[in-house]
Scaffold this motif. Sequence first.
Motif, PDB file in Angstrom:
ATOM      1  N   UNK A  48     -51.275  25.851 -35.379  1.00  0.00           N
ATOM      2  CA  UNK A  48     -51.457  24.398 -35.421  1.00  0.00           C
ATOM      3  C   UNK A  48     -50.122  23.685 -35.628  1.00  0.00           C
ATOM      4  N   UNK A  49     -49.212  24.356 -36.322  1.00  0.00           N
ATOM      5  CA  UNK A  49     -47.898  23.744 -36.577  1.00  0.00           C
ATOM      6  C   UNK A  49     -47.121  23.525 -35.288  1.00  0.00           C
ATOM      7  N   UNK A  50     -47.503  24.247 -34.218  1.00  0.00           N
ATOM      8  CA  UNK A  50     -46.817  24.049 -32.935  1.00  0.00           C
ATOM      9  C   UNK A  50     -47.259  22.763 -32.230  1.00  0.00           C
ATOM     10  N   UNK A  51     -48.416  22.206 -32.637  1.00  0.00           N
ATOM     11  CA  UNK A  51     -48.976  21.050 -31.928  1.00  0.00           C
ATOM     12  C   UNK A  51     -48.321  19.759 -32.393  1.00  0.00           C
ATOM     13  N   UNK A  52     -48.068  18.837 -31.462  1.00  0.00           N
ATOM     14  CA  UNK A  52     -47.547  17.538 -31.872  1.00  0.00           C
ATOM     15  C   UNK A  52     -48.611  16.749 -32.643  1.00  0.00           C
ATOM     16  N   UNK A  53     -48.160  15.897 -33.561  1.00  0.00           N
ATOM     17  CA  UNK A  53     -49.109  15.028 -34.278  1.00  0.00           C
ATOM     18  C   UNK A  53     -49.729  14.054 -33.276  1.00  0.00           C
ATOM     19  N   UNK A  54     -50.996  13.736 -33.473  1.00  0.00           N
ATOM     20  CA  UNK A  54     -51.691  12.838 -32.539  1.00  0.00           C
ATOM     21  C   UNK A  54     -52.681  12.018 -33.358  1.00  0.00           C
ATOM     22  N   UNK A  55     -52.574  10.676 -33.295  1.00  0.00           N
ATOM     23  CA  UNK A  55     -53.474   9.840 -34.111  1.00  0.00           C
ATOM     24  C   UNK A  55     -54.940  10.150 -33.786  1.00  0.00           C
ATOM     25  N   UNK A  56     -55.732  10.298 -34.823  1.00  0.00           N
ATOM     26  CA  UNK A  56     -57.160  10.507 -34.625  1.00  0.00           C
ATOM     27  C   UNK A  56     -57.560  11.956 -34.419  1.00  0.00           C
ATOM     28  N   UNK A  57     -56.588  12.846 -34.296  1.00  0.00           N
ATOM     29  CA  UNK A  57     -56.930  14.260 -34.129  1.00  0.00           C
ATOM     30  C   UNK A  57     -56.725  14.973 -35.466  1.00  0.00           C
ATOM     31  N   UNK A  58     -57.774  15.610 -35.943  1.00  0.00           N
ATOM     32  CA  UNK A  58     -57.721  16.262 -37.246  1.00  0.00           C
ATOM     33  C   UNK A  58     -57.402  17.746 -37.060  1.00  0.00           C
ATOM     34  N   UNK A  59     -56.400  18.219 -37.779  1.00  0.00           N
ATOM     35  CA  UNK A  59     -56.054  19.641 -37.718  1.00  0.00           C
ATOM     36  C   UNK A  59     -56.636  20.350 -38.941  1.00  0.00           C
ATOM     37  N   UNK A  60     -57.367  21.447 -38.696  1.00  0.00           N
ATOM     38  CA  UNK A  60     -57.975  22.221 -39.780  1.00  0.00           C
ATOM     39  C   UNK A  60     -57.296  23.582 -39.821  1.00  0.00           C
ATOM     40  N   UNK A  61     -56.289  23.725 -40.652  1.00  0.00           N
ATOM     41  CA  UNK A  61     -55.519  24.969 -40.699  1.00  0.00           C
ATOM     42  C   UNK A  61     -56.168  25.966 -41.646  1.00  0.00           C
TER      43      UNK A  61
END
Lengths: 254, 254
Positions: free
Chosen positions: A39-52
């Motif tokens: 998940x750390x490889x993904x760019x931040x994106x408003x409204x997208x929730x990352x569940x690590x």
Amino acid sequence: MTGRLTVVGLGPGPERWITPAASAALDAATDVVGYGPYLARLPAKPGRVLHASDNRVELERAQHALTLAAEGRAVVVASGGDPGVFAMAAAVFEAIEAGPAAWRALEVVVEPGVTAMLAAAARLGAPLGHDFAAVSLSDNLKPWDVVLKRLRLASEADFVLALYNVASRARPHRLAEAFAALGEIRAAETPVVFARAVGRPDEAITICRLDEAAGMVADMATLVIVGSSQTRVIERPVGPAVYTPRSYGVGHEV
Amino acid sequence: MTGRLTVVGLGPGPERWITPAASAALDAATDVVGYGPYLARLPAKPGRVLHASDNRVELERAQHALTLAAEGRAVVVASGGDPGVFAMAAAVFEAIEAGPAAWRALEVVVEPGVTAMLAAAARLGAPLGHDFAAVSLSDNLKPWDVVLKRLRLASEADFVLALYNVASRARPHRLAEAFAALGEIRAAETPVVFARAVGRPDEAITICRLDEAAGMVADMATLVIVGSSQTRVIERPVGPAVYTPRSYGVGHEV
């Protein structure tokens, strides 16, 4: 509101090996569930929730993703490599089979990716150019004597072998035992490749002989390829290549 | 002027499964060498020469590409699926090993891709979720008794099997013979999947039992997956899924 679950493979690391289909699924997701470093490889994106999550909890991660999808979210489970090869897709279907009936009604899509052995093989030449087997050495998920039996039968069949999950903190001698089992059937000079972190900045490739392989270092990011009786190393000014010819036991065309 | 050769995999068909790295190599090429139907998928581009060939002449195609690269061209060899799995990469390295010394000095890059078994597995669920073997049934390149021996040993090892090149005009009964060999060891109810043209408009998926498989039709675009003793079919309102659990012979976590 109907949720959906897409299981995507991020490939071995670099963006240039992530398929457009996987990227599109990640762009459309409201929630991405996966092992933290992926998940750390993904760019931040408003409204997208990352569940690590930790990498030991595959089934819980799958259940969490299915729960979110059943709530109507557009969920992506992000896996390394190809999600169907020693990765998250099987865990998702295990969870579906054992879970509530509602999970069977969910739209679940698996997006294929570049698994580690394909990236490693490409980096080396074409070691998987003939029949091969992919074996996980993890004995968390199967008894070690099953692993050894498979390695012996695969050697007898003269398959090239791609070995996943070769490192074990709990049992550091496991890989050496695997090489010893292979060495009972396969020749001492059989080429063995240690392909670490292929495509990433810390990539490291080592080519050695089977009778030297037990002395090599492998970690969690290492995939090992063991050649068949036909696998060859070509010395070149631009570096060695390893390949397995397409034909076997018939006259070569060249 | 220094030439270079890149061997790329176009995946099973749709653009959404072609990696950005493969697309970039195709964009930068002065010459693309490949089997005609693969080249027909590429958009026309001024200044890029397409060299289409028959699918029976892999070695000549590789030699042609190397000759162009040695002349200083930026050459791409376009392969279906992943170029390292029963495709063009091995032919290129066979040609390099047997060819003039200058070919060993060429920069050769192989770009991995989505091979047919990964696309088929993704479409079905996760049938390759545990140890598996990939076997080409083509007996142009190896004796048929080697194929049968490998299938028997792979069955004894309880590998899931991905079978490539299952159709043969010259020997139409070959696939049925393969299923018969597998049926000597593997149970009659073992799931078998016929995955034809996955991702393309003419895609067709059939799931059957091993004892029914010999009656099914397979063509050049068909990949066959034969389950292990652990492979399961989940019936769902959205269609069946096929998967192989991650664990083997130990207590399931679910």
